[in-house]
Scaffold this motif. Sequence first.
Motif, short mmCIF file in Angstrom:
data_model
loop_
_atom_site.label_atom_id
_atom_site.label_comp_id
_atom_site.label_asym_id
_atom_site.label_seq_id
_atom_site.Cartn_x
_atom_site.Cartn_y
_atom_site.Cartn_z
N GLU A 1 -41.57 -10.99 -8.58
CA GLU A 1 -40.24 -10.47 -8.26
C GLU A 1 -39.17 -11.41 -8.80
N LYS A 2 -39.32 -12.71 -8.48
CA LYS A 2 -38.29 -13.66 -8.90
C LYS A 2 -38.28 -13.84 -10.43
N THR A 3 -39.46 -13.80 -11.03
CA THR A 3 -39.55 -14.08 -12.47
C THR A 3 -39.21 -12.84 -13.31
N PHE A 4 -39.76 -11.69 -12.91
CA PHE A 4 -39.60 -10.50 -13.76
C PHE A 4 -38.89 -9.35 -13.06
N GLY A 5 -38.47 -9.56 -11.81
CA GLY A 5 -37.79 -8.49 -11.06
C GLY A 5 -38.72 -7.34 -10.73
N LEU A 6 -40.02 -7.63 -10.57
CA LEU A 6 -40.98 -6.56 -10.28
C LEU A 6 -41.59 -6.76 -8.90
N PRO A 7 -41.95 -5.66 -8.22
CA PRO A 7 -42.46 -5.80 -6.85
C PRO A 7 -43.73 -6.63 -6.82
N PRO A 8 -43.82 -7.57 -5.86
CA PRO A 8 -44.99 -8.46 -5.83
C PRO A 8 -46.26 -7.74 -5.40
N GLU A 9 -46.13 -6.54 -4.80
CA GLU A 9 -47.31 -5.90 -4.22
C GLU A 9 -48.25 -5.36 -5.29
N ASP A 10 -47.70 -4.82 -6.37
CA ASP A 10 -48.59 -4.22 -7.39
C ASP A 10 -48.71 -5.19 -8.56
N ILE B 1 -52.54 -19.02 -25.88
CA ILE B 1 -51.35 -19.87 -25.90
C ILE B 1 -50.09 -19.04 -25.80
N ILE B 2 -50.06 -17.92 -26.51
CA ILE B 2 -48.86 -17.06 -26.46
C ILE B 2 -48.65 -16.55 -25.04
N TYR B 3 -49.74 -16.13 -24.40
CA TYR B 3 -49.61 -15.63 -23.03
C TYR B 3 -49.15 -16.74 -22.09
N GLN B 4 -49.75 -17.89 -22.29
CA GLN B 4 -49.39 -19.05 -21.46
C GLN B 4 -47.90 -19.35 -21.61
N SER B 5 -47.47 -19.37 -22.85
CA SER B 5 -46.11 -19.77 -23.15
C SER B 5 -45.10 -18.73 -22.65
N GLN B 6 -45.39 -17.45 -22.90
CA GLN B 6 -44.37 -16.43 -22.65
C GLN B 6 -44.44 -15.80 -21.26
N THR B 7 -45.61 -15.87 -20.63
CA THR B 7 -45.73 -15.22 -19.32
C THR B 7 -46.05 -16.22 -18.21
N ILE B 8 -47.03 -17.08 -18.44
CA ILE B 8 -47.43 -17.98 -17.34
C ILE B 8 -46.35 -19.04 -17.09
N TYR B 9 -45.80 -19.60 -18.18
CA TYR B 9 -44.78 -20.64 -17.97
C TYR B 9 -43.56 -20.13 -17.20
N PRO B 10 -43.00 -18.95 -17.53
CA PRO B 10 -41.89 -18.47 -16.71
C PRO B 10 -42.28 -18.35 -15.23
N LEU B 11 -43.53 -17.91 -14.97
CA LEU B 11 -43.98 -17.84 -13.57
C LEU B 11 -44.08 -19.24 -12.96
N TRP B 12 -44.57 -20.16 -13.76
CA TRP B 12 -44.71 -21.54 -13.27
C TRP B 12 -43.35 -22.18 -12.99
N ASN B 13 -42.31 -21.68 -13.63
CA ASN B 13 -40.98 -22.19 -13.31
C ASN B 13 -40.65 -21.97 -11.85
N ASN B 14 -41.32 -20.99 -11.24
CA ASN B 14 -41.09 -20.70 -9.82
C ASN B 14 -42.24 -21.18 -8.94
N MET B 15 -43.01 -22.13 -9.46
CA MET B 15 -44.15 -22.65 -8.70
C MET B 15 -43.73 -23.23 -7.35
N VAL B 16 -42.60 -23.91 -7.35
CA VAL B 16 -42.15 -24.54 -6.10
C VAL B 16 -41.98 -23.47 -5.02
N ASP B 17 -41.37 -22.35 -5.41
CA ASP B 17 -41.19 -21.26 -4.43
C ASP B 17 -42.53 -20.65 -4.04
#
Length: 460
Positions: free
Chosen positions: A248-257, A196-212
């Motif tokens: 990249e959009k969520t955490f400012g990190l390169p999408p390749e790695d 739940i913690i991972y879902q809440s703190q990491t997956i949800y921010p990524l899901w905020n950019n699901m449309v993109d």
Amino acid sequence: MANLWPDVKEQNGDNKKDEKSLTGNHKRITREERSASGIWHQHSPTAPPLVLRHRRTDILAILGWKQNSSVFPTGSAHLGISPGNNIGTMAEHLSQSELDYPFKLLEYFNGFRVIFSACELGVFDLLLRSQEPLSAQHVARELSTSVDGMERLLDALVGIEILEVETTDGIALYSSTDVANLYLAKGSGKSLHDMIIYQSQTIYPLWNNMVDAVRRKLRANISIFIISRVQTEVCCFPPRREGKNQNEKTFGLPPEDIFQAIYRSEEERLKFMGLMNSSWVLDGHDIVTAFSLSCFQEIVDLGGCTGALAREMAKAYPSSSVTVLDLPQIVETAQKHFSQEDDTVLFQSGDFFSGEIPPADLYVLARILHDWPEEKCLTLLRKIYDTCKPGGGVLLVEAMLFENRRGPVMAQIFSLNMLVQTEGRERPPSEYIRILNQTGFRNVQVCRTGKSYDAILAIR
Ligand SMILES: C[S@@+](CC[C@H](N)C(=O)[O-])C[C@H]1O[C@@H](n2cnc3c(N)ncnc32)[C@H](O)[C@@H]1O
């Protein structure tokens, strides 16, 4: 025991789980019934064009919500609407519970966040530790929150039946349900807390950019340069891959790695490893016993992370040796934070793409292939095939989609997680079988466990 795919032995039967997921509270409608009643599937060539389909129990299943038959009575799941119908006529076909559906959805929109917030604040742990029901004021004081905010949160938890409340002398006293104690409090052996913690703190921010992630990045492909009033230059770049991870959009990190993003700090590494570890509390035994693996003496779990699945393997097959191979920083963290006293599992640092993999009778790839595109999966499987002893094998562990695209909803949602976070996707068994055959593996057997993850065994 149904044959899912030609030349595949299916141990538990895809159809059984498919049926369960499809029907939920609903009665399954046969093709004949459908055609007699004018109810059609969307993809039927003769179907009327507009079809309403409800999959409500699946939404509940994600949340682990209690099914309440008064809210979700059994009944028609598929409603056929003839082409000339307008919305008003459509509504005439709906039962009262179906008309209430938007209100239920409004509850689900934020229902997950209620549970996530309570987990993050430690509400369930406090209530479990406490031997008696607690007031909102008491909980707020212990967890250093506002009384008003906590009272609202506790009430919402009561509303979704995760907590109970009794009012005595005008004071509301809150206590946990057995479900909250077992699955939501941190200390329980079956706790989903880390997930739940991972879902809440990491997956949800990524899901905020699901449309993109879903959207095709056409705009980025065409640049128009106005060089002068009379000359305009249009530059077209090669089309970008449709949809991509949102690191990249969520955490400012390169999408390749992708693992550089996942392991971007010590805290994130520990959170991810906690998430990986906790899955096998629920599914581990079912996975390692999906096939009898006692004939494999040396087992290597490639990308075995904390060693949680490897430990289940070692428990089930005590005469086999089990080694986890993972990236150096993961092996170090696993040994520091996740080792157990009576550990028989060995750890080895390595890189399964760029380095050597140790010889073994059985290679385990649990939730590895779903991180990668097909070319990388083929590269890894070829490498395993070349190193594997004849008669040895590979065990794939993944959440497998149904061939008919109708579920399981958990695997479909995991596939969206893969879209926003990795380069991979969830796949149906037929795709795994194809790539296994392409790399030379034979005797492919599929086992649906009926839990979150399934297993495929293939022999060299
Ligand atoms: C999605 S996790 C699965 C972990 C574990 N198999 C499980 O199911 O709990 C992927 C794992 O692969 C590991 N990994 C990623 N790239 C790797 C590489 N090139 N070599 C070795 N391990 C790698 C990660 O560190 C991580 O532990």
